[in-house]
Design an enzyme around this catalytic site. Structure first.
Site, PDB file in Angstrom:
ATOM      1  N   GLY A 130     -21.029   1.119  -4.559  1.00 40.60           N
ATOM      2  CA  GLY A 130     -22.440   1.046  -4.175  1.00 40.60           C
ATOM      3  C   GLY A 130     -23.359   0.958  -5.389  1.00 40.60           C
TER       4      GLY A 130
ATOM      5  N   LYS B  43       0.854  -1.192   0.000  1.00 38.22           N
ATOM      6  CA  LYS B  43       0.000   0.000   0.000  1.00 38.22           C
ATOM      7  C   LYS B  43       0.882   1.231   0.000  1.00 38.22           C
ATOM      8  CE  LYS B  43      -4.464   0.898   0.162  1.00 38.22           C
ATOM      9  NZ  LYS B  43      -5.497  -0.009  -0.368  1.00 38.22           N
TER      10      LYS B  43
HETATM   11  P1  NAD Z   1     -16.636   6.511  -4.589  1.00 38.38           P
HETATM   12  O1  NAD Z   1     -15.911   7.763  -4.248  1.00 38.38           O
HETATM   13  O2  NAD Z   1     -16.931   6.180  -5.996  1.00 38.38           O
HETATM   14  O3  NAD Z   1     -18.050   6.499  -3.830  1.00 38.38           O
HETATM   15  C1  NAD Z   1     -18.185   6.793  -2.481  1.00 38.38           C
HETATM   16  C2  NAD Z   1     -19.661   6.976  -2.173  1.00 38.38           C
HETATM   17  O4  NAD Z   1     -19.800   7.200  -0.783  1.00 38.38           O
HETATM   18  C3  NAD Z   1     -20.297   8.173  -2.869  1.00 38.38           C
HETATM   19  O5  NAD Z   1     -21.621   7.841  -3.244  1.00 38.38           O
HETATM   20  C4  NAD Z   1     -20.333   9.229  -1.765  1.00 38.38           C
HETATM   21  O6  NAD Z   1     -21.386  10.175  -1.941  1.00 38.38           O
HETATM   22  C5  NAD Z   1     -20.614   8.340  -0.589  1.00 38.38           C
HETATM   23  N1  NAD Z   1     -20.300   8.972   0.684  1.00 38.38           N
HETATM   24  C6  NAD Z   1     -19.287   9.830   0.976  1.00 38.38           C
HETATM   25  N2  NAD Z   1     -19.402  10.236   2.243  1.00 38.38           N
HETATM   26  C7  NAD Z   1     -20.482   9.623   2.760  1.00 38.38           C
HETATM   27  C8  NAD Z   1     -21.129   9.620   4.010  1.00 38.38           C
HETATM   28  N3  NAD Z   1     -20.677  10.390   5.007  1.00 38.38           N
HETATM   29  N4  NAD Z   1     -22.213   8.840   4.181  1.00 38.38           N
HETATM   30  C9  NAD Z   1     -22.671   8.090   3.165  1.00 38.38           C
HETATM   31  N5  NAD Z   1     -22.130   8.042   1.956  1.00 38.38           N
HETATM   32  C10 NAD Z   1     -21.043   8.802   1.763  1.00 38.38           C
HETATM   33  O7  NAD Z   1     -15.794   5.359  -3.860  1.00 38.38           O
HETATM   34  P2  NAD Z   1     -15.838   3.801  -4.180  1.00 38.38           P
HETATM   35  O8  NAD Z   1     -14.771   3.488  -5.150  1.00 38.38           O
HETATM   36  O9  NAD Z   1     -17.240   3.390  -4.437  1.00 38.38           O
HETATM   37  O10 NAD Z   1     -15.348   3.199  -2.788  1.00 38.38           O
HETATM   38  C11 NAD Z   1     -16.232   3.036  -1.686  1.00 38.38           C
HETATM   39  C12 NAD Z   1     -15.579   2.160  -0.643  1.00 38.38           C
HETATM   40  O11 NAD Z   1     -15.226   0.906  -1.206  1.00 38.38           O
HETATM   41  C13 NAD Z   1     -14.276   2.700  -0.034  1.00 38.38           C
HETATM   42  O12 NAD Z   1     -14.195   2.249   1.300  1.00 38.38           O
HETATM   43  C14 NAD Z   1     -13.213   1.986  -0.853  1.00 38.38           C
HETATM   44  O13 NAD Z   1     -11.976   1.903  -0.164  1.00 38.38           O
HETATM   45  C15 NAD Z   1     -13.848   0.629  -1.019  1.00 38.38           C
HETATM   46  N6  NAD Z   1     -13.312  -0.155  -2.134  1.00 38.38           N
HETATM   47  C16 NAD Z   1     -13.427   0.294  -3.415  1.00 38.38           C
HETATM   48  C17 NAD Z   1     -12.949  -0.483  -4.444  1.00 38.38           C
HETATM   49  C18 NAD Z   1     -13.123  -0.055  -5.883  1.00 38.38           C
HETATM   50  O14 NAD Z   1     -12.827  -0.867  -6.763  1.00 38.38           O
HETATM   51  N7  NAD Z   1     -13.615   1.143  -6.157  1.00 38.38           N
HETATM   52  C19 NAD Z   1     -12.334  -1.721  -4.183  1.00 38.38           C
HETATM   53  C20 NAD Z   1     -12.241  -2.152  -2.863  1.00 38.38           C
HETATM   54  C21 NAD Z   1     -12.732  -1.359  -1.847  1.00 38.38           C
END
Ligand code: NAD
Length: 429
Positions: free
Chosen positions: A236, A110
Site C-alpha cells: 500500500g 506455495k
Molecule cells: P504488510 O504486512 O506490509 O502490510 C499490510 C497492511 O495492511 C498494513 O498496513 C496493515 O496495517 C494493514 N492491515 C492489516 N489488517 C488490516 C485491516 N483489517 N484493515 C485494513 N488494513 C489492514 O503486507 P504487504 O506485504 O503490504 O501485503 C499486503 C497484501 O499484498 C497481502 O494480501 C499480500 O499477500 C499481497 N502481496 C504482497 C506482495 C509483496 O511483495 N509484499 C506481493 C504480492 C501480493
C-alpha cells in the site's frame, strides 16, 4: 468462504469453457484441464523442533507444486495458524497463473506451516525454518522449485533456509551443482537479494494504474483521478508513493487501526513520517478526516486499491462501491460473489494475479542475478519491470475488448492458455 481449492478449480472450469473452441483436439484439451485441477505434487510432513523449555513440538508443513510446464515451481512459504492443505493447493494454482501473466519462466508453487510465529522465540523460529528447508531439500532448487517469503516470513527466514539447504547438499556430496542463493528469493540485500524488490509490488501496480487510467479516464487530468488505498504496509505504501509521484490524487489510506481521508489529497511520504512520529496515520500538511476501513472502500473516488487483506469486498458491500475501477493489490480481496455484482455495475476489476505480479517478477530478476552472479542497480531492476507489467496489461485489455469478457476473465484466459500450450509443446497431453 468455502474451500479455496474448490474456488480455484471452479475458476479453471470457467476459463476452460471459454478456451475450448481454440483447441480442435478436445481430448488433449480436456486432459490438460484435468491435470491443472490438481497440483503435480504435494510434499508434506511434520516439522519437529525443540522448544526453549526443552519440550518438543510438531508443526504441520506443506509445499504444493502445482505445475512446472513453463519453468520451475515458484511461490512463497507462509507461517500462519490458519494454513490448510487446500489453501496451499489453491495458492500454488494461482501462482501458476501469476507467473504466466507476465510471462516469467516459472510455474506455480506455495508452501505453508501451521504455526503462529509470534508465539515462537527467534531461536525456535530459526529451527522451524531450517526444519522446513530440510523437509523440502530434495524438491527445491534453482531449476526445480524456488520458494520465497509470504505471510509472516521474511528475508531473514529465507537466509536460514538458504544456509540449511546448502548444508543438506554438502552432506549429500551435491554441493558442486547446488546454487543456494538461486534456490530462495526475497533474500536480504546482504545475501543475494535484489535492489528494488521492496517497492516492486507497489510500483508494478502503479504501472498497471497508468495503463488503466489511459483506458478509463483519459479525459481527466491525473490530479482529478482520485485513488483510495486500503493498507499502508509494503504494498500500500509503495503504491501510494508512486501514484502520488506521478500526479494522481491519493485521497485516502488506511491500516489495521483505521484510515484517513483528505479531499485535497495526501502526501504518502509525509503520512508515513507522521505515523512514525505518532504511531497512527495522520498528516500535518493536509486537513484530514478519520475514516473506517469499510467506508474507505465505498468512497466516491475513481479507483479503489485494496492492498491489505483478502475477502474485504464481498456480496455485503460490493453494491456500495462507487469507484469505476478496483486494482487488487492484495491477494484475493474481492470474493467471487462480489465480482458478479461489480461486473453487473460496470466496475472494472484488475485481478491480483496481474496487479500484484510485480513482486514475483522482481523475484525472478533476483534469481537471474543469483544465477549469473552479477547484480543490477535499482534503476535497472525497476526499468526491466515496467515493460513486463505494461505488456501484461495491454495483452489482457486487448483480449478483454475482443471477447467482451471481464478484465479478470481475460487475465485468466491469457494465463491458462500459456500453461496449456506449454504442456502440449512438451507432449504431456
Ligand atoms: P504488510 O504486512 O506490509 O502490510 C499490510 C497492511 O495492511 C498494513 O498496513 C496493515 O496495517 C494493514 N492491515 C492489516 N489488517 C488490516 C485491516 N483489517 N484493515 C485494513 N488494513 C489492514 O503486507 P504487504 O506485504 O503490504 O501485503 C499486503 C497484501 O499484498 C497481502 O494480501 C499480500 O499477500 C499481497 N502481496 C504482497 C506482495 C509483496 O511483495 N509484499 C506481493 C504480492 C501480493
Amino acid at each position: 468462504m468455502n474451500n479455496p481449492h474448490e474456488n480455484a478449480v471452479k475458476q479453471i472450469d470457467e476459463v476452460a469453457a471459454l478456451l475450448a473452441p481454440l483447441y480442435p483436439d478436445k481430448n488433449r484439451f480436456d486432459a490438460a484441464i484435468a491435470r491443472l485441477k490438481n497440483p503435480d505434487q504435494i510434499i508434506e510432513g511434520k516439522l519437529q523442533i525443540t522448544m526453549d523449555d526443552g519440550s518438543t513440538q510438531e508443526f504441520q508443513a506443506y509445499r504444493s507444486q502445482h505445475n512446472n510446464a513453463r519453468g520451475p515451481y515458484k511461490g512463497g512459504i507462509r507461517f500462519h495458524p490458519g494454513v490448510t492443505k487446500e489453501e496451499v493447493m489453491a495458492l500454488s494454482t494461482w501462482m501458476t497463473w501469476k507467473c504466466a501473466v507476465t510471462e516469467i519462466p516459472y510455474g506455480g508453487g506455495k508452501g505453508g506451516v501451521v504455526v503462529d510465529p509470534r508465539k515462537l522465540s527467534s531461536r525456535e523460529l530459526q529451527e522451524l525454518s531450517r526444519a522446513f528447508a530440510r523437509l523440502v531439500a530434495d524438491h527445491v532448487g534453482p531449476w526445480v522449485d524456488v520458494p520465497a517469503p509470504d505471510v509472516n516470513t521474511t528475508g531473514e527466514i529465507m537466509s536460514w533456509m538458504v544456509d540449511e539447504w546448502q548444508k543438506v547438499k554438502i552432506a549429500k556430496g551435491e554441493s558442486l551443482q547446488a546454487n543456494p542463493l538461486a534456490t530462495f528469493t526475497g533474500k536480504p540485500l546482504g545475501l543475494g537479494g535484489s535492489e528494488g524488490r521492496e517497492e516492486a509490488t507497489g510500483l508494478g501496480g502503479v504501472f498497471v494504474l497508468e495503463r488503466l487510467v489511459a483506458k478509463l479516464f483519459s479525459a481527466k487530468p491525473k490530479n482529478e483521478v482520485r485513488v483510495a488505498i486500503q493498507g499502508f504496509g509494503n504494498v500500500g505504501y509503495w503504491f501510494a508513493f508512486h501514484a502520488h509521484r506521478l500526479g494522481y490524487k491519493v485521497v485516502a489510506v488506511s491500516d489495521s487501526k483505521g484510515g484517513i481521508y483528505a479531499d485535497g489529497g495526501l502526501d504518502p511520504v509525509e503520512v508515513a513520517e507522521y505515523k512514525k512520529q505518532n504511531g497512527k496515520l495522520g498528516s500535518v500538511k493536509a486537513s484530514v478526516q478519520t475514516i473506517t476501513n469499510e467506508a474507505l472502500l465505498e468512497l466516491p473516488v475513481e479507483i479503489v486499491v485494496p492492498s491489505a487483506l483478502e475477502n474485504v469486498i464481498t456480496d455485503q458491500n460490493a453494491a456500495q462501491i462507487k469507484a469505476k475501477a478496483i486494482i487488487e493489490m492484495a491477494n484475493g480481496p474481492v470474493t467471487p460473489e462480489a465480482d458478479q455484482i461489480l461486473e453487473k455495475n460496470g466496475v472494472t476489476v484488475i485481478a491480483d494475479v496481474l496487479a500484484n505480479a510485480g513482486g514475483v517478477t522482481t523475484s525472478y530478476f533476483e534469481w537471474v542475478q543469483n544465477l549469473q552472479g552479477y547484480y543490477w542497480k535499482k534503476e535497472e531492476v525497476l526499468a526491466k519491470l515496467q515493460p513486463l507489467m505494461e505488456t501484461a496489461f495491454d495483452q489482457m485489455w486487448e483480449l478483454k475488448t475482443q471477447t467482451n469478457q471481464s478484465a479478470r476473465m481475460a487475465t485468466y484466459m491469457k494465463a491458462v492458455k500459456r500453461v496449456i500450450d506449454a504442456m502440449m509443446l512438451r507432449g504431456w497431453v
